[in-house]
Design a protein around this motif. Structure first.
Motif, PDB file in Angstrom:
ATOM      1  N   ASP A 268       0.871  -1.181   0.000  1.00 32.05           N
ATOM      2  CA  ASP A 268       0.000   0.000   0.000  1.00 32.05           C
ATOM      3  C   ASP A 268       0.907   1.230   0.000  1.00 32.05           C
ATOM      4  OD1 ASP A 268      -1.508   2.215   0.680  1.00 32.05           O
ATOM      5  OD2 ASP A 268      -2.877   1.107   1.990  1.00 32.05           O
ATOM      6  N   GLU A 269       1.037   1.812  -1.181  1.00 33.10           N
ATOM      7  CA  GLU A 269       1.943   2.960  -1.373  1.00 33.10           C
ATOM      8  C   GLU A 269       1.165   4.274  -1.419  1.00 33.10           C
ATOM      9  OE1 GLU A 269       5.279   3.016  -1.620  1.00 33.10           O
ATOM     10  OE2 GLU A 269       5.800   0.893  -1.849  1.00 33.10           O
ATOM     11  N   VAL A 270      -0.033   4.260  -0.828  1.00 32.88           N
ATOM     12  CA  VAL A 270      -0.876   5.458  -0.890  1.00 32.88           C
ATOM     13  C   VAL A 270      -0.146   6.672  -0.306  1.00 32.88           C
ATOM     14  CG1 VAL A 270      -3.006   6.488   0.041  1.00 32.88           C
ATOM     15  CG2 VAL A 270      -3.079   4.228  -1.035  1.00 32.88           C
ATOM     16  N   GLN A 271       0.641   6.456   0.749  1.00 33.66           N
ATOM     17  CA  GLN A 271       1.406   7.583   1.306  1.00 33.66           C
ATOM     18  C   GLN A 271       2.883   7.539   0.923  1.00 33.66           C
ATOM     19  OE1 GLN A 271       0.781   8.946   5.272  1.00 33.66           O
ATOM     20  NE2 GLN A 271      -1.376   8.422   5.297  1.00 33.66           N
ATOM     21  N   THR A 272       3.431   6.339   0.785  1.00 32.34           N
ATOM     22  CA  THR A 272       4.891   6.230   0.629  1.00 32.34           C
ATOM     23  C   THR A 272       5.374   6.342  -0.819  1.00 32.34           C
ATOM     24  OG1 THR A 272       4.479   3.849   0.750  1.00 32.34           O
ATOM     25  CG2 THR A 272       5.432   4.881   2.697  1.00 32.34           C
ATOM     26  N   GLY A 273       4.435   6.327  -1.774  1.00 27.09           N
ATOM     27  CA  GLY A 273       4.832   6.293  -3.178  1.00 27.09           C
ATOM     28  C   GLY A 273       5.279   7.644  -3.719  1.00 27.09           C
ATOM     29  N   PHE A 274       5.725   7.627  -4.966  1.00 29.61           N
ATOM     30  CA  PHE A 274       6.047   8.828  -5.735  1.00 29.61           C
ATOM     31  C   PHE A 274       7.199   9.640  -5.139  1.00 29.61           C
ATOM     32  CE2 PHE A 274       1.675   7.569  -6.382  1.00 29.61           C
ATOM     33  CZ  PHE A 274       1.717   7.289  -7.742  1.00 29.61           C
ATOM     34  N   GLY A 275       8.175   8.905  -4.599  1.00 28.21           N
ATOM     35  CA  GLY A 275       9.427   9.549  -4.183  1.00 28.21           C
ATOM     36  C   GLY A 275       9.432  10.098  -2.772  1.00 28.21           C
ATOM     37  N   ARG A 276       8.334   9.962  -2.044  1.00 29.37           N
ATOM     38  CA  ARG A 276       8.263  10.602  -0.722  1.00 29.37           C
ATOM     39  C   ARG A 276       9.341  10.099   0.242  1.00 29.37           C
ATOM     40  NH1 ARG A 276       5.616  14.154   2.053  1.00 29.37           N
ATOM     41  NH2 ARG A 276       4.190  14.613   0.350  1.00 29.37           N
ATOM     42  N   THR A 277       9.730   8.829   0.105  1.00 27.24           N
ATOM     43  CA  THR A 277      10.740   8.321   1.047  1.00 27.24           C
ATOM     44  C   THR A 277      12.153   8.774   0.660  1.00 27.24           C
ATOM     45  OG1 THR A 277      11.051   6.251  -0.157  1.00 27.24           O
ATOM     46  CG2 THR A 277       9.338   6.266   1.550  1.00 27.24           C
ATOM     47  N   GLY A 278      12.276   9.486  -0.425  1.00 28.14           N
ATOM     48  CA  GLY A 278      13.568  10.073  -0.789  1.00 28.14           C
ATOM     49  C   GLY A 278      14.514   9.127  -1.500  1.00 28.14           C
ATOM     50  N   GLU A 279      14.880   8.047  -0.845  1.00 27.74           N
ATOM     51  CA  GLU A 279      15.831   7.103  -1.439  1.00 27.74           C
ATOM     52  C   GLU A 279      15.226   6.398  -2.646  1.00 27.74           C
ATOM     53  OE1 GLU A 279      18.957   6.533  -0.444  1.00 27.74           O
ATOM     54  OE2 GLU A 279      18.863   7.843   1.322  1.00 27.74           O
ATOM     55  N   HIS A 280      13.938   6.184  -2.616  1.00 28.72           N
ATOM     56  CA  HIS A 280      13.286   5.352  -3.627  1.00 28.72           C
ATOM     57  C   HIS A 280      11.989   5.989  -4.123  1.00 28.72           C
ATOM     58  CE1 HIS A 280      16.058   2.132  -2.635  1.00 28.72           C
ATOM     59  NE2 HIS A 280      15.805   2.367  -1.362  1.00 28.72           N
ATOM     60  N   TYR A 281      11.588   5.543  -5.321  1.00 32.87           N
ATOM     61  CA  TYR A 281      10.306   6.014  -5.859  1.00 32.87           C
ATOM     62  C   TYR A 281       9.156   5.376  -5.091  1.00 32.87           C
ATOM     63  CZ  TYR A 281       7.555   8.079  -9.629  1.00 32.87           C
ATOM     64  OH  TYR A 281       6.700   8.871 -10.351  1.00 32.87           O
ATOM     65  N   TRP A 282       9.313   4.079  -4.775  1.00 35.56           N
ATOM     66  CA  TRP A 282       8.297   3.330  -4.014  1.00 35.56           C
ATOM     67  C   TRP A 282       8.891   2.892  -2.695  1.00 35.56           C
ATOM     68  CZ3 TRP A 282       3.959   4.196  -6.365  1.00 35.56           C
ATOM     69  CH2 TRP A 282       3.902   4.275  -7.753  1.00 35.56           C
ATOM     70  N   GLY A 283       8.063   2.863  -1.655  1.00 36.07           N
ATOM     71  CA  GLY A 283       8.542   2.469  -0.335  1.00 36.07           C
ATOM     72  C   GLY A 283       9.046   1.037  -0.291  1.00 36.07           C
ATOM     73  N   PHE A 284       8.417   0.139  -1.068  1.00 36.73           N
ATOM     74  CA  PHE A 284       8.818  -1.280  -0.994  1.00 36.73           C
ATOM     75  C   PHE A 284      10.260  -1.486  -1.456  1.00 36.73           C
ATOM     76  CE2 PHE A 284       6.645  -1.037  -5.204  1.00 36.73           C
ATOM     77  CZ  PHE A 284       7.654  -1.506  -6.031  1.00 36.73           C
ATOM     78  N   GLU A 285      10.762  -0.587  -2.304  1.00 36.44           N
ATOM     79  CA  GLU A 285      12.124  -0.766  -2.833  1.00 36.44           C
ATOM     80  C   GLU A 285      13.170  -0.738  -1.716  1.00 36.44           C
ATOM     81  OE1 GLU A 285      12.659   1.265  -6.979  1.00 36.44           O
ATOM     82  OE2 GLU A 285      11.227   2.443  -5.830  1.00 36.44           O
ATOM     83  N   HIS A 286      12.859  -0.022  -0.655  1.00 34.13           N
ATOM     84  CA  HIS A 286      13.782   0.077   0.476  1.00 34.13           C
ATOM     85  C   HIS A 286      14.084  -1.303   1.065  1.00 34.13           C
ATOM     86  CE1 HIS A 286      15.520   1.553   4.206  1.00 34.13           C
ATOM     87  NE2 HIS A 286      14.622   0.878   4.899  1.00 34.13           N
ATOM     88  N   TYR A 287      13.116  -2.210   0.937  1.00 33.06           N
ATOM     89  CA  TYR A 287      13.243  -3.526   1.566  1.00 33.06           C
ATOM     90  C   TYR A 287      13.738  -4.595   0.592  1.00 33.06           C
ATOM     91  CZ  TYR A 287      10.316  -1.268   5.086  1.00 33.06           C
ATOM     92  OH  TYR A 287       9.825  -0.407   6.027  1.00 33.06           O
ATOM     93  N   GLY A 288      13.980  -4.196  -0.649  1.00 36.39           N
ATOM     94  CA  GLY A 288      14.483  -5.154  -1.635  1.00 36.39           C
ATOM     95  C   GLY A 288      13.465  -6.223  -2.006  1.00 36.39           C
ATOM     96  N   VAL A 289      12.185  -5.872  -2.009  1.00 41.42           N
ATOM     97  CA  VAL A 289      11.151  -6.855  -2.385  1.00 41.42           C
ATOM     98  C   VAL A 289      10.387  -6.353  -3.611  1.00 41.42           C
ATOM     99  CG1 VAL A 289      10.779  -7.740  -0.056  1.00 41.42           C
ATOM    100  CG2 VAL A 289       9.437  -5.775  -0.846  1.00 41.42           C
ATOM    101  N   VAL A 290       9.709  -7.289  -4.273  1.00 43.17           N
ATOM    102  CA  VAL A 290       8.802  -6.915  -5.359  1.00 43.17           C
ATOM    103  C   VAL A 290       7.422  -7.450  -4.995  1.00 43.17           C
ATOM    104  CG1 VAL A 290       8.243  -7.157  -7.803  1.00 43.17           C
ATOM    105  CG2 VAL A 290      10.631  -6.947  -7.087  1.00 43.17           C
ATOM    106  N   PRO A 291       6.465  -6.554  -4.765  1.00 43.74           N
ATOM    107  CA  PRO A 291       5.116  -7.023  -4.400  1.00 43.74           C
ATOM    108  C   PRO A 291       4.375  -7.573  -5.621  1.00 43.74           C
ATOM    109  CG  PRO A 291       5.214  -4.620  -4.478  1.00 43.74           C
ATOM    110  CD  PRO A 291       6.588  -5.101  -4.814  1.00 43.74           C
ATOM    111  N   ASP A 292       3.201  -8.126  -5.376  1.00 44.22           N
ATOM    112  CA  ASP A 292       2.342  -8.581  -6.480  1.00 44.22           C
ATOM    113  C   ASP A 292       1.337  -7.501  -6.869  1.00 44.22           C
ATOM    114  OD1 ASP A 292       3.351 -11.385  -6.539  1.00 44.22           O
ATOM    115  OD2 ASP A 292       2.626 -11.307  -4.466  1.00 44.22           O
ATOM    116  N   PHE A 293       1.072  -6.608  -5.927  1.00 40.44           N
ATOM    117  CA  PHE A 293       0.184  -5.462  -6.193  1.00 40.44           C
ATOM    118  C   PHE A 293       0.826  -4.214  -5.583  1.00 40.44           C
ATOM    119  CE2 PHE A 293      -2.790  -8.978  -5.487  1.00 40.44           C
ATOM    120  CZ  PHE A 293      -3.707  -8.840  -6.526  1.00 40.44           C
ATOM    121  N   VAL A 294       0.678  -3.100  -6.274  1.00 40.52           N
ATOM    122  CA  VAL A 294       1.011  -1.808  -5.676  1.00 40.52           C
ATOM    123  C   VAL A 294      -0.268  -0.978  -5.716  1.00 40.52           C
ATOM    124  CG1 VAL A 294       2.460   0.252  -5.790  1.00 40.52           C
ATOM    125  CG2 VAL A 294       3.373  -1.957  -6.559  1.00 40.52           C
TER     126      VAL A 294
END
Ligand SMILES: Cc1ncc(COP(=O)(O)O)c(C=O)c1O
Length: 455
Positions: A268-294
């Motif tokens: 659920d990238e409703v808040q964390t998506g679109f670069g907000r976390t700075g390091e990454h475009y999506w929050g999940f990227e920080h954890y090195g995972v690929v979800p099945d749904f964003v």
């Protein structure tokens, strides 16, 4: 005790801004308040003791009816991603409004196809099929529906302290008693321990707590489900919950447990998506995972009602078993907004600004923490920051009334901050991602002053 060079007598000045707000000619604040009280549902709440009337926005600033300017650190609840009334987004929406305001997906329209294609270019390979909605709740509803259809299982694991929306099924995923009605819920949703170390029932390093929290998912599956699940849903950083998150190993381990039991993973990238976390475009990227749904919404439209769920084609096909339709999903004006927002994020270095200003904010807040006992925890990433206020650092007793008082003081000094956490004792700092270094300095001075006033 104060932490910085902001003596209590020094006048704190907002950084300069050229924008001149228009004179406000609408009904008075009192008239609006009276109409709201009489004609709108009383469940619709306002933030401050004296509700604020906001009539204009310009980038990171908001203006009240008197023309007073505020620094907006809550961004319309983490929704204004690139700035209030950002000229490129406004122009794109205006151009579309003048041409065709509405059509639905029963006809072809370029915006719908172009935005889906552009979104795919921002995702890991394979995650390239999108269904547009007009809110985050709808996006999460649809992700759960597809996960259940695809897997043939019904049970869903969400996390304690999560917020996934206000529709009846999204409320089932949400995990705060303060939001749940007796009638709301979904009997097939189970909430696992949240991996955030600050209030975890588990002991150990953040990494050990993450591992134990991922282990809790396995126990829930063993005890409360038929042994197979449809989905695991999680915000990479919990938003409404107060910017809580687990160590870097958490999502990898949690996704592994979910997948071992047949579940699909929803970020659920409703808040964390679109670069907000700075390091990454999506929050999940920080954890090195690929979800099945964003799932996404809020910052995607910079204020336009735009949400989406992106998944793989094989999963998306599950929805074709029946007819499914969404009147405003794919609205041309929302599509124009989304296309413009994605361009602005790329063209104006928005993600990098979130990284730099987020680091500056975190450093300033950590400095304040050394001098203000009220600050129990400073956490988050980029421009998604939580500051948890506690009445006592040893017991971590939530400082609820001090949080409310602090928000009032900050507002009087010209800064609008959000509030979150189960006990409403977390300051949520999630501004439009165009804030400047001067805005951040001002924020730290204001917080220093406000903390001193409420301690
Ligand atoms: C993480 C998260 N998911 C979903 C939602 C629901 O979005 P909406 O209010 O657009 O339905 C929210 C809203 O705050 C949210 O923060």
């Amino acid at each position: 005790m104060t932490a910085t060079a902001a003596p209590a007598t020094r006048r704190l000045e907002l950084p300069p801004c050229d924008h001149v707000p228009r004179p406000y000619t609408g009904p008075s604040r009192e008239e609006i308040l009276a109409m709201r009280r009489q004609f709108t549902n009383p469940a619709i709440f306002t933030l401050y003791r004296e509700p604020l009337l906001i009539v204009e926005g310009h980038m990171q600033y908001l203006y009240d009816e008197t023309g007073r300017r505020y620094l907006d650190l809550f961004a319309g609840i983490v929704t204004v991603s690139v700035g209030h009334c950002h000229p490129k987004v406004t122009r794109a929406m205006e151009a579309q409004l003048e041409t065709l305001q509405h059509t639905t997906t029963i006809y072809l329209h370029p915006g719908f196809a172009l935005l889906a294609k552009k979104l795919a270019s921002k995702m890991p390979p394979g995650l390239d099929v999108t269904y547009f909605t007009s809110s985050g709740s709808e996006a999460n509803d649809l992700a759960i529906t597809m996960a259940r259809l695809y897997t043939g299982h019904a049970d869903v694991i969400a996390l304690r302290n999560a917020y996934h929306g206000g529709s009846p099924s999204a409320l089932g995923l949400t995990s705060h008693h303060t939001w749940k009605y007796p009638s709301s819920g979904d009997g097939r949703v189970h909430h696992a321990v949240n991996p955030d170390p600050f209030r975890s029932p588990f002991d150990g390093t953040p990494e050990e707590i993450a591992t134990k929290s991922a282990g809790d998912i396995r126990e829930i599956i063993r005890y409360s489900t038929p042994g197979k699940i449809a989905a695991f849903i999680c915000e990479p950083i919990q938003g409404v919950g107060g910017a809580t998150r687990g160590a870097r190993n958490y999502l990898r381990e949690a996704y592994a447990v979910a997948r071992e039991h047949g579940g699909l993973c929803i970020a659920d990238e409703v808040q964390t998506g679109f670069g907000r976390t700075g390091e990454h475009y999506w929050g999940f990227e920080h954890y090195g995972v690929v979800p099945d749904f964003v799932t996404m919404a809020k910052g995607f439209g910079n204020g336009a009602p735009l949400g989406a769920v992106t998944t793989r084609m094989d999963i998306a096909r599950s929805l074709t078993q029946r007819l499914h339709f969404n009147t405003f999903g794919g609205n041309p004006v929302s599509m124009a907004a989304g296309l413009a927002v994605l361009d602005v994020i790329d063209d104006e270095g928005i993600q990098e600004n979130a990284r730099l200003r987020g680091a500056q904010l975190a450093a300033g807040l950590t400095r304040l923490q050394r001098h203000h006992a009220l600050i129990g925890d400073v956490r988050g990433m980029g421009l998604m920051i939580g500051v948890e206020l506690v009445a006592d650092r040893a017991t971590k007793q939530p400082a609820k009334s001090q949080t409310l008082d602090l928000l009032e003081h900050a507002r009087e000094l010209g800064v609008l901050i959000g509030k979150g956490g189960l006990d409403g004792n977390v300051l949520r700092i999630k501004p439009p991602m165009c804030v400047t270094a001067a805005d951040v300095e001002f924020t730290i001075d204001v917080l220093d002053r406000a903390l001193s006033a409420v301690e």
